[in-house]
Design a protein around this motif. Structure first.
Motif, PDB file in Angstrom:
ATOM      1  N   GLU A 667      63.058  55.123  41.148  1.00  0.00           N
ATOM      2  CA  GLU A 667      62.933  54.292  42.462  1.00  0.00           C
ATOM      3  C   GLU A 667      63.000  53.039  41.733  1.00  0.00           C
ATOM      4  OE1 GLU A 667      59.976  54.034  46.240  1.00  0.00           O
ATOM      5  OE2 GLU A 667      59.005  55.463  44.678  1.00  0.00           O
ATOM      6  N   LYS A 669      61.195  49.477  42.994  1.00  0.00           N
ATOM      7  CA  LYS A 669      60.172  48.873  43.891  1.00  0.00           C
ATOM      8  C   LYS A 669      59.894  47.074  43.819  1.00  0.00           C
ATOM      9  CE  LYS A 669      56.713  52.069  45.158  1.00  0.00           C
ATOM     10  NZ  LYS A 669      56.338  53.205  43.805  1.00  0.00           N
ATOM     11  N   THR A 670      60.997  46.743  45.029  1.00  0.00           N
ATOM     12  CA  THR A 670      61.167  45.542  44.044  1.00  0.00           C
ATOM     13  C   THR A 670      59.897  44.723  45.511  1.00  0.00           C
ATOM     14  OG1 THR A 670      62.232  44.999  46.835  1.00  0.00           O
ATOM     15  CG2 THR A 670      63.300  45.479  44.376  1.00  0.00           C
ATOM     16  N   ASP A 671      59.039  44.662  46.201  1.00  0.00           N
ATOM     17  CA  ASP A 671      58.008  44.303  46.665  1.00  0.00           C
ATOM     18  C   ASP A 671      57.237  43.015  46.300  1.00  0.00           C
ATOM     19  OD1 ASP A 671      57.210  46.374  46.259  1.00  0.00           O
ATOM     20  OD2 ASP A 671      56.089  46.942  47.970  1.00  0.00           O
ATOM     21  N   ALA A 675      55.296  44.684  41.042  1.00  0.00           N
ATOM     22  CA  ALA A 675      56.598  46.198  41.414  1.00  0.00           C
ATOM     23  C   ALA A 675      57.758  46.095  40.884  1.00  0.00           C
ATOM     24  CB  ALA A 675      56.054  46.033  42.878  1.00  0.00           C
ATOM     25  N   SER A 679      57.798  49.183  38.079  1.00  0.00           N
ATOM     26  CA  SER A 679      59.424  50.491  38.439  1.00  0.00           C
ATOM     27  C   SER A 679      60.419  49.876  37.517  1.00  0.00           C
ATOM     28  CB  SER A 679      59.739  50.416  39.580  1.00  0.00           C
ATOM     29  OG  SER A 679      60.192  49.266  39.771  1.00  0.00           O
TER      30      SER A 679
END
Length: 887
Positions: A667, A669-671, A675, A679
């Motif tokens: 996974e 995460k790209t917020d 993050a 990740s």
């Protein structure tokens, strides 16, 4: 005026005696390629002509000024407007154009009278050159010898090849070869401007497609909200626009809208009259599309500004025997082919040449142009480097005498005057750490303990702005170049070598002027104080990354430089950890270095760069200096600071990365940058160690470009990749012009130098940022093209090889693979011209492509066969074919 008495023009059958040439304005504008030719000497350029050229074309004006300054050409400028006997008043009802033509004729007559007075055996004549029929007739009536450019050039007995450089400027009125009209008429400029004001037409930049010559887009100018893209399809709608022209577009009604085509169409037809064939191709484009794909579509109705430049490419020789007219195929696929007339077709075959466009009549399938220059054999290293520089618009001609005249006179030494506003830091143990063979050293470091137990750390940067003063020719040339360009085996300097490799280079054991950023830090790398000062330093060692690393690791070395490096390295590790905790990204790009054969300079081996701790050590302190300086100049000049920002990518950019990771059950995460960084760190697979690098390479592709901007014109300063709220460039003024401006701002802020008007004019700064961003982008493309060319040479010598590769992207009919060993990327196609089409099934969700019965996924390890395909000499390319798995 100071003419030598005895000119000898080139041997001409029309005017056998010695003569001067005097061209009018239009001739100079259109035939500058002829005038620049070494054959043409002894030319008089009137002030009237120069002024008009200056108003009408900045590039031609610069070129003619350079010719006048070249002593071998014997070009003289005559200020006829300020000469009693040649000044002309504008008559009543006389247009300024007619007045200027008359002024030119008066000057020619005066010259001929003036030359008769010189006692000489042979009479010297002034020949008037004009392509304007009316002007020529008037001149002949007044007893002036006048020829068109073509008549004169054709009369040069010893130089028949000069005819090729004539621009073909046809009178619209008497178009002799009026074939059938292919294109709609262009609407005149005055009407276009009214139409744009009233909203009937839209103005924008025309961008031709690289893959499909019957399609283009126009980026509409206007506020950011409606930066609309309009599709143009089909020859008639493209209506003779050329890549990067500024055009006027009329929108079509919704029922005529089209979808961007996914067809690849290269223009390879030889026969230029084959218009029916084109219409057939246009029908392919319009094959079935669903309604959601339709985009605003328009047609070009007129040209607001032509953005033509000289183009590199190759001649496609006409099949007709003895033909003079041939098609030229530009290297840049976005430029249409150009029709030229030449008698040298046989010698130009297989050569890279430069051609300029002259015009594009309505009845011609291709624009008309003329031959400018032969660059040399295609595939030859020197030639290809030249093409690469020209095509990426990299200024690379030697620095002019005028520019060099502003360099310090040698032998140079530091004077009392230079020491004003400077601190003497020659006692410090300063050293530089760089790649091997580096001669343009622009940064050096020191670290020492101070009495209270804290550490003093200094970053010392070459004081280039001491030598390059605002507004002189040296400054203007550096600003125009914007950056140094590093190709595989040569460097195109931004500033002359005396500065880049000598006076500004912080070499060891010589006194050098620097701009220093000095911090007091505690052992946790927390900054307690920051100060900036102009200084004088004497570096005690210029080390390579490997040498510095060796010192740090050595058990026996404890000298001042080594101790200082160890402290710096400790602090750098803490700084790096802080940055990463803060959300900074460490991305990967497969960087490659070539090992060159010292004799032939051919690439004999490739290796991927390995980074040492010391690379990272230098980088941390450079980042810190850049951030400290950014804050200082912004505090001091909130409206005029030159800063650098890196915008966060729009979320959709990350789709491909997230999907690719998901296909391996990971996974991403790209917020936020933090993050993403975290990740990426976690995305590891024990049985597939290279996976993490692949993900980082993919993440790099999702990023936006970092750009320079002026703080008063923007409100988002954030640097996404470095996770810093403010950033600039201060540490490389030898190779980046942005840093020179930042140095000037900082010098004014600390009272070490005076300001000047352009420095605090935010519109001027914004324009400068625009040029710097363009130059940086072009330098990057040129560097990539240089690596691609050397990679081709490498495989040309290597023959056929099979290598391990990983799939990076999956396309509908191909996969893009990366070969880690060479840092090389290539596309493996599954449809070939003369073979039956395989069954292809593309799955966009899991990123896979099934070829017949074999399914290929993103990140799969495969084996490919690599060869150089040289069938198209102009666009040689590396061909990759899948060996394993067999499909």
């Amino acid at each position: 005026p100071g003419l030598q008495a005895q000119p000898s023009g080139a041997a001409s059958s029309l005017c056998p005696g010695p003569h001067y040439l005097l061209p009018d304005t239009n001739l100079l504008l259109h035939q500058i390629d002829i005038l620049e030719d070494p054959v043409i000497k002894n030319v008089i350029v009137l002030q009237t002509v120069l002024q008009e050229v200056r108003n009408r074309s900045a590039p031609v004006y610069k070129r003619i000024r350079d010719v006048i300054q070249n002593p071998e050409k014997h070009f003289y400028s005559f200020t006829n407007e300020h000469h009693r006997e040649t000044y002309v008043e504008q008559g009543q009802g006389e247009s300024s154009n007619d007045r200027n033509d008359r002024a030119i004729r008066v000057a020619v007559k005066w010259y001929n009278e003036h030359l008769k007075k010189i006692e000489d055996e042979e009479k010297v004549q002034v020949i008037f050159l004009t392509n304007d029929r009316a002007n020529k007739e008037k001149a002949l009536e007044e007893g002036i010898t006048a020829y068109t450019c073509e008549e004169y050039i054709k009369s040069l007995i010893n130089n028949p090849d000069l005819i090729d450089r004539l621009a073909c400027v046809s009178d619209e009125g008497n178009e002799i070869e009026s074939g059938k009209i292919i294109f709609p008429e262009h609407i005149p400029l005055s009407k276009l401007q009214q139409g744009i004001k009233s909203g009937i037409y839209l103005q924008g930049t025309y961008r031709a497609s690289r893959d499909n010559y019957l399609e283009a887009t126009v980026w509409v100018h206007g506020d950011a909200e409606e930066n609309k893209e309009i599709i143009i399809q089909g020859l008639k709608h493209l209506n003779r626009a050329v890549h990067e022209d500024i055009v006027a577009v009329e929108l079509l009604t919704k029922d005529e809208w089209v979808a961007p085509s996914s067809v690849v169409l290269q223009d390879d037809g030889q026969n230029e009259d084959d218009i029916e064939n084109e219409e057939e191709k246009e029908n392919i484009l319009k094959s079935s599309v669903n309604k959601d794909m339709l985009r605003p579509t328009g047609k070009v109705v007129g040209i607001i500004k032509r953005n033509w430049r000289p183009f590199c490419g190759m001649l496609s020789k006409s099949q007709i025997k003895e033909a003079r007219r041939h098609l030229f195929t530009p290297a840049d696929r976005r430029i249409p082919r150009i029709r030229i007339e030449t008698r040298q077709a046989d010698t130009l075959e297989g050569q890279r040449i430069i051609v300029a466009i002259d015009g594009w009549p309505r009845n011609s399938r291709y624009p008309n142009g003329h031959f400018v220059k032969n660059l040399g054999s295609a595939g030859d290293k020197e030639t290809e480097t030249e093409v690469l520089l020209l095509e990426h618009d990299v200024p690379h001609q030697p620095f002019s005498q005028n520019v060099l005249s502003f360099l310090p006179k040698m032998p140079w030494s530091i004077t009392e005057q230079d020491m004003k506003y400077r601190e003497d830091l020659r006692h410090l143990h300063v050293c530089s750490v760089d790649p091997p063979g580096c001669t343009d050293i622009d940064d050096a470091l020191h670290c020492r303990q101070v009495e209270n137990g804290n550490l003093e750390v200094g970053v010392h940067i070459a004081d280039v702005s001491h030598f390059i003063r605002p507004g002189n020719a040296l400054d203007e040339e550096s600003a125009r170049r914007g950056t140094t360009v590093y190709l595989c085996e040569k460097r195109i300097d931004m500033v002359p070598e005396l500065l880049s490799s000598n006076l500004c280079s912080l070499r060891s054991n010589v006194d050098r002027l620097a701009f220093s950023c000095i911090w007091e830090m505690n052992h946790k790398a927390e900054i307690l104080k920051t100060r900036f000062t102009k200084s004088i330093i004497n570096s005690k060692a210029s080390l390579t990354y490997a040498e510095a690393q060796m010192r740090i690791d050595s058990a026996t070395m404890n000298d001042d430089i080594t101790t200082s490096l160890r402290e710096l390295n400790k602090l750098a590790k803490i700084l790096k950890k802080k940055r990463i905790d803060n959300g900074a990204l460490t991305l990967s790009s497969p960087e490659v270095r070539f090992h060159m054969d010292s004799e032939t300079h051919d690439p004999i081996d490739l290796q991927t760069k390995e980074l040492k701790e010391t690379n990272s050590m230098v980088e941390e302190f450079m980042l810190l200096a850049n951030i400290s300086v950014a804050q200082k100049i912004y505090d001091e000049f909130p409206e005029f600071a030159l800063l650098r920002k890196h915008p966060a990518p729009p979320p959709s950019n990350y789709d491909i990365l997230v999907k690719a990771a998901k296909s391996k059950n990971l996974e991403i995460k790209t917020d936020s940058a933090k993050a993403l960084a975290e990740s990426l760190d976690k995305a590891e697979s024990p049985e597939f160690p290279y996976l993490n690098t692949l993900l980082r390479i993919l993440a790099t592709r999702c990023m936006m470009q970092a750009v320079y901007f002026c703080s008063g014109m923007d409100n988002d300063f954030h640097h996404y990749g470095l996770a810093s709220p403010i950033y600039t460039h201060f540490t490389s003024p030898i190779r980046r012009y942005a840093d020179i401006i930042v140095h000037r701002l900082l010098a004014v802020a600390i009272g070490a130098d005076s300001t000047y008007p352009e420095l605090t004019d935010k519109h001027k700064l914004a324009d400068m940022c625009k040029n710097l961003n363009y130059r940086h982008k072009m330098a990057q493309y040129a560097q990539r093209a240089s690596v691609a060319f050397h990679t081709q040479l490498f495989f040309k010598n290597k023959g056929v090889v099979n290598e391990d590769a990983y799939i990076l992207f999956v396309r509908k009919n191909a996969v893009v693979v990366l070969i880690p060993k060479y840092g090389l990327e290539g596309t493996v196609f599954f449809e070939e011209k003369d073979k039956p089409k395989p069954r292809l099934d593309y799955n966009n969700e899991v990123l896979s492509l099934t070829v017949e019965d074999t399914t290929l996924h993103v990140f799969d390890k495969v084996k490919v066969n690599v060869t150089l395909d040289a069938s198209n000499i102009q666009h040689q390319k590396i061909r990759m074919v899948l060996v394993e798995p067999k499909v």
